[in-house]
Scaffold this motif. Structure first.
Motif, PDB file in Angstrom:
ATOM      1  N   PRO A 185       0.562  -1.261   0.129  1.00 26.83           N
ATOM      2  CA  PRO A 185       0.155  -0.020  -0.011  1.00 26.83           C
ATOM      3  C   PRO A 185       1.130   1.676  -0.115  1.00 26.83           C
ATOM      4  O   PRO A 185       2.348   1.065   0.461  1.00 26.83           O
ATOM      5  N   THR A 186       0.368   2.483  -0.263  1.00 28.42           N
ATOM      6  CA  THR A 186       0.795   3.933   0.174  1.00 28.42           C
ATOM      7  C   THR A 186       0.460   4.475   0.648  1.00 28.42           C
ATOM      8  O   THR A 186      -1.653   4.926   0.730  1.00 28.42           O
ATOM      9  N   PRO A 187       1.176   5.502   2.140  1.00 25.41           N
ATOM     10  CA  PRO A 187       2.147   5.166   2.395  1.00 25.41           C
ATOM     11  C   PRO A 187       2.207   3.294   2.878  1.00 25.41           C
ATOM     12  O   PRO A 187       1.893   2.592   3.203  1.00 25.41           O
ATOM     13  N   PHE A 188       3.872   2.958   2.747  1.00 28.96           N
ATOM     14  CA  PHE A 188       3.913   1.913   3.239  1.00 28.96           C
ATOM     15  C   PHE A 188       4.784   1.084   4.705  1.00 28.96           C
ATOM     16  O   PHE A 188       5.370   2.381   5.096  1.00 28.96           O
ATOM     17  N   ASP A 189       4.290   0.991   5.652  1.00 25.90           N
ATOM     18  CA  ASP A 189       4.203   1.415   7.007  1.00 25.90           C
ATOM     19  C   ASP A 189       4.980  -0.187   7.045  1.00 25.90           C
ATOM     20  O   ASP A 189       3.583  -1.406   6.572  1.00 25.90           O
ATOM     21  N   PHE A 190       5.839  -0.797   7.837  1.00 31.24           N
ATOM     22  CA  PHE A 190       6.256  -2.628   8.064  1.00 31.24           C
ATOM     23  C   PHE A 190       7.443  -2.603   8.944  1.00 31.24           C
ATOM     24  O   PHE A 190       8.155  -1.804   9.686  1.00 31.24           O
ATOM     25  N   GLU A 191       6.724  -3.570  10.155  1.00 30.84           N
ATOM     26  CA  GLU A 191       8.083  -3.293  11.295  1.00 30.84           C
ATOM     27  C   GLU A 191       8.714  -4.530  11.031  1.00 30.84           C
ATOM     28  O   GLU A 191       8.405  -5.238  11.238  1.00 30.84           O
ATOM     29  N   LEU A 192      10.029  -4.246  11.312  1.00 29.41           N
ATOM     30  CA  LEU A 192      10.923  -5.262  10.493  1.00 29.41           C
ATOM     31  C   LEU A 192      11.564  -5.874  11.638  1.00 29.41           C
ATOM     32  O   LEU A 192      12.296  -5.353  12.754  1.00 29.41           O
ATOM     33  N   GLY A 193      11.633  -7.204  12.094  1.00 24.80           N
ATOM     34  CA  GLY A 193      11.940  -7.630  12.968  1.00 24.80           C
ATOM     35  C   GLY A 193      13.842  -7.408  12.828  1.00 24.80           C
ATOM     36  O   GLY A 193      14.805  -6.935  11.519  1.00 24.80           O
ATOM     37  N   PRO A 194      14.332  -7.950  13.778  1.00 28.07           N
ATOM     38  CA  PRO A 194      15.917  -7.704  14.176  1.00 28.07           C
ATOM     39  C   PRO A 194      17.027  -8.342  12.606  1.00 28.07           C
ATOM     40  O   PRO A 194      16.211 -10.317  12.178  1.00 28.07           O
ATOM     41  N   GLY A 195      17.309  -7.767  11.918  1.00 29.17           N
ATOM     42  CA  GLY A 195      17.799  -7.491  10.260  1.00 29.17           C
ATOM     43  C   GLY A 195      17.289  -8.013   9.636  1.00 29.17           C
ATOM     44  O   GLY A 195      17.972  -8.935   8.610  1.00 29.17           O
ATOM     45  N   MET A 196      15.961  -7.868   9.585  1.00 28.17           N
ATOM     46  CA  MET A 196      14.967  -8.561   8.526  1.00 28.17           C
ATOM     47  C   MET A 196      15.071  -7.609   7.588  1.00 28.17           C
ATOM     48  O   MET A 196      15.291  -5.708   7.686  1.00 28.17           O
ATOM     49  N   GLY A 197      15.072  -8.193   6.127  1.00 30.34           N
ATOM     50  CA  GLY A 197      15.285  -7.455   4.628  1.00 30.34           C
ATOM     51  C   GLY A 197      13.586  -7.781   4.305  1.00 30.34           C
ATOM     52  O   GLY A 197      12.756  -8.234   4.650  1.00 30.34           O
ATOM     53  N   ARG A 198      13.619  -6.431   3.455  1.00 28.95           N
ATOM     54  CA  ARG A 198      12.052  -6.320   2.405  1.00 28.95           C
ATOM     55  C   ARG A 198      12.667  -6.334   1.126  1.00 28.95           C
ATOM     56  O   ARG A 198      13.496  -5.670   0.774  1.00 28.95           O
ATOM     57  N   VAL A 199      11.692  -7.310   0.765  1.00 31.56           N
ATOM     58  CA  VAL A 199      12.910  -7.314  -0.525  1.00 31.56           C
ATOM     59  C   VAL A 199      11.777  -6.885  -1.918  1.00 31.56           C
ATOM     60  O   VAL A 199      10.624  -7.831  -2.069  1.00 31.56           O
ATOM     61  N   MET A 200      11.582  -5.923  -2.504  1.00 35.30           N
ATOM     62  CA  MET A 200      10.666  -5.845  -3.449  1.00 35.30           C
ATOM     63  C   MET A 200      11.001  -5.248  -5.519  1.00 35.30           C
ATOM     64  O   MET A 200      11.717  -4.745  -4.890  1.00 35.30           O
ATOM     65  N   VAL A 201      10.789  -5.759  -5.605  1.00 37.25           N
ATOM     66  CA  VAL A 201      10.732  -5.939  -7.493  1.00 37.25           C
ATOM     67  C   VAL A 201       9.701  -5.985  -7.999  1.00 37.25           C
ATOM     68  O   VAL A 201       8.793  -5.698  -7.971  1.00 37.25           O
ATOM     69  N   SER A 202      10.283  -4.892  -9.345  1.00 38.00           N
ATOM     70  CA  SER A 202       9.215  -5.133 -10.497  1.00 38.00           C
ATOM     71  C   SER A 202       9.726  -5.065 -11.737  1.00 38.00           C
ATOM     72  O   SER A 202      10.655  -5.983 -12.116  1.00 38.00           O
ATOM     73  N   GLY A 203       9.078  -5.828 -12.614  1.00 32.44           N
ATOM     74  CA  GLY A 203       9.451  -6.562 -14.155  1.00 32.44           C
ATOM     75  C   GLY A 203       8.982  -7.746 -13.897  1.00 32.44           C
ATOM     76  O   GLY A 203       8.576  -7.956 -12.614  1.00 32.44           O
ATOM     77  N   MET A 204       9.566  -8.444 -14.473  1.00 34.17           N
ATOM     78  CA  MET A 204       8.039  -9.870 -14.235  1.00 34.17           C
ATOM     79  C   MET A 204       9.824 -11.096 -14.223  1.00 34.17           C
ATOM     80  O   MET A 204      11.204 -10.432 -14.283  1.00 34.17           O
ATOM     81  N   ALA A 205       9.363 -12.249 -13.395  1.00 32.39           N
ATOM     82  CA  ALA A 205      10.177 -12.847 -13.168  1.00 32.39           C
ATOM     83  C   ALA A 205      10.761 -14.347 -14.294  1.00 32.39           C
ATOM     84  O   ALA A 205      10.277 -13.994 -14.716  1.00 32.39           O
TER      85      ALA A 205
END
Length: 423
Positions: free
Chosen positions: A403-423
């Motif tokens: 969503p916009t805006p985007f909020d997320f609680e990142l755990g210790p060391g955690m990463g969010r990986v977001m991509v555009s384009g086809m796999a």
């Protein structure tokens, strides 16, 4: 390249390697790198090779009744059956001081008067570490450089005939570029698909570019040591990425175990593996990382009995990260990377793009492996150029909608990986 480093002295005889190969394949690795398997000199170090055309007896099963070369080829065949390519250390910058080469070809060794020159390095504190069990080979000023080169050509051919198609070239920067260029060209004239990766750690970016331009397919980078803030890694990356793609690693046989260094923090293991895998074109991970091993690998003393009881099991996490790397071309090349500003200094937010037009990525990483951090972004799309929707493909807790805006609680060391384009 997704490379699993199978350390020979920990794995033991070649006949015992199959479970490790199976585990590597199951985690999504496509290459297995092994440290030197040739017969060492009196020190016993894997990197002090006395005979380039004999196999280390510590890796053989004396009861098998099969020749050493047959035992190696059978192991390689098992790897190939699992879809794994085999890479080996190519140690041609030095040999053991008690190698027959030293007596048979004294002109191939660096000397000061009648004394053999031992390789050395200068530590950051100015300490000089000398490897007294090694004799430096003279690729520059030998009176028979051509004879030395032909001999090393034969070493490569011997390893290729055993089934190895990739080479990690130890301390590649210590050998002149023109010597490497000829070695690589000669090898590829017979086997065009060989892969050469230059170990250039500790070099300046200029030295890395100089070495890589000899025809190397990859260089190794220093992402393992990045603090996620200082500019040096991105500066080095930008200076070298158009010469040769790089391979990152979370730890290696030359470093302390990260699990021990981090105070037994499993989140630090996950954080570093996720980062180096997505930052670099290639990634390499040593055996035992997936289980949180604490004991440093030792090129002389490690033995199969030093296998540790797993402290953690990251095989599933590593499999998911490797799948992300395999599925999205943006993580398979050395595209432009930009570190983005964010109000929370404990977060790393970076953008990466594919140079071939195969998508973009945003990665948000919690630098703190001990505490949670809040990630807020008013508009994720202002950081990307494509009009296609972003997808969350994170290895842990991906969300179906960004969503916009985007909020997320990142755990210790955690990463969010977001991509555009086809796999």
């Amino acid at each position: 390249m997704k490379i699993y480093n199978l350390f020979p002295l920990l794995a033991g005889p070649f006949g015992d390697w199959k479970p490790h190969l199976e585990r590597a394949a199951a985690m999504g690795f496509d290459w297995v790198f092994v440290n030197p398997i040739q017969r060492p000199g009196h020190s016993g170090s894997l990197y002090s090779i006395a005979d380039y055309f004999k196999i280390n007896p510590n890796l053989l099963d004396p009861e098998s009744g099969k020749s050493p070369e047959t035992q190696v080829r059978q192991m390689v065949a098992q790897a190939h059956d699992l879809g794994l390519n085999m890479m080996i250390d190519l140690v041609i910058n030095h040999c053991a001081v008690d190698s027959s080469l030293v007596k048979a070809h004294p002109e191939w060794c660096v000397r000061e008067g009648d004394r053999l020159v031992n390789p050395y390095c200068l530590e950051e504190d100015g300490t000089k570490t000398v490897w007294g069990d090694l004799a430096q080979l003279d690729h520059r000023h030998s009176s028979d450089v051509e004879g030395l080169r032909r001999y090393l050509d034969d070493v490569i051919l011997y390893l290729v005939e055993l089934g190895f198609t990739g080479f990690r070239c130890d301390a590649a920067y210590q050998i002149p570029r023109d010597f490497w260029r000829q070695i690589i060209e000669d090898a590829r004239s017979r086997h065009p698909d060989l892969v050469f990766a230059a170990e250039t750690l500790g070099c300046s970016p200029h030295e890395t570019r100089e070495t890589a331009s000899a025809g190397f397919d990859y260089v190794f980078n220093s992402a393992k040591w990045w603090d996620f803030s200082s500019p040096w890694l991105l500066e080095q990356y930008e200076l070298t990425r158009q010469i040769a793609p790089s391979i990152g690693f979370p730890e290696s046989h030359d470093t302390e175990r990260l699990f021990s260094e981090s105070g037994n923090n499993v989140e630090a293991l996950k954080q570093r593996y996720l980062f180096v895998a997505l930052f670099s074109t290639g990634v390499m991970m040593p055996i035992g990382y997936e289980y949180g091993f604490r004991n440093r690998l030792h090129v002389v003393a490690t033995r199969p009995e030093h296998w540790e009881e797993p402290a953690v099991d990251l095989t599933d996490f590593i499999t998911r990260v490797n799948r992300i790397k395999s599925d999205y071309p943006v993580f398979q090349e050395e595209g432009p990377i930009q570190k983005l500003d964010h109000p929370n200094p404990t977060l790393l937010l970076f953008w990466k793009a594919s140079t071939s037009g195969n998508g973009e990525a945003l990665v948000a990483l919690n630098k703190d492996p001990w505490n949670r951090q809040h990630f807020h972004c008013y508009d994720l799309y202002r950081h990307v150029q494509a009009a296609t929707p972003l997808q969350d493909v994170s290895p842990e807790w991906p969300v179906e909608h960004l969503p916009t805006p985007f909020d997320f609680e990142l755990g210790p060391g955690m990463g969010r990986v977001m991509v555009s384009g086809m796999a």
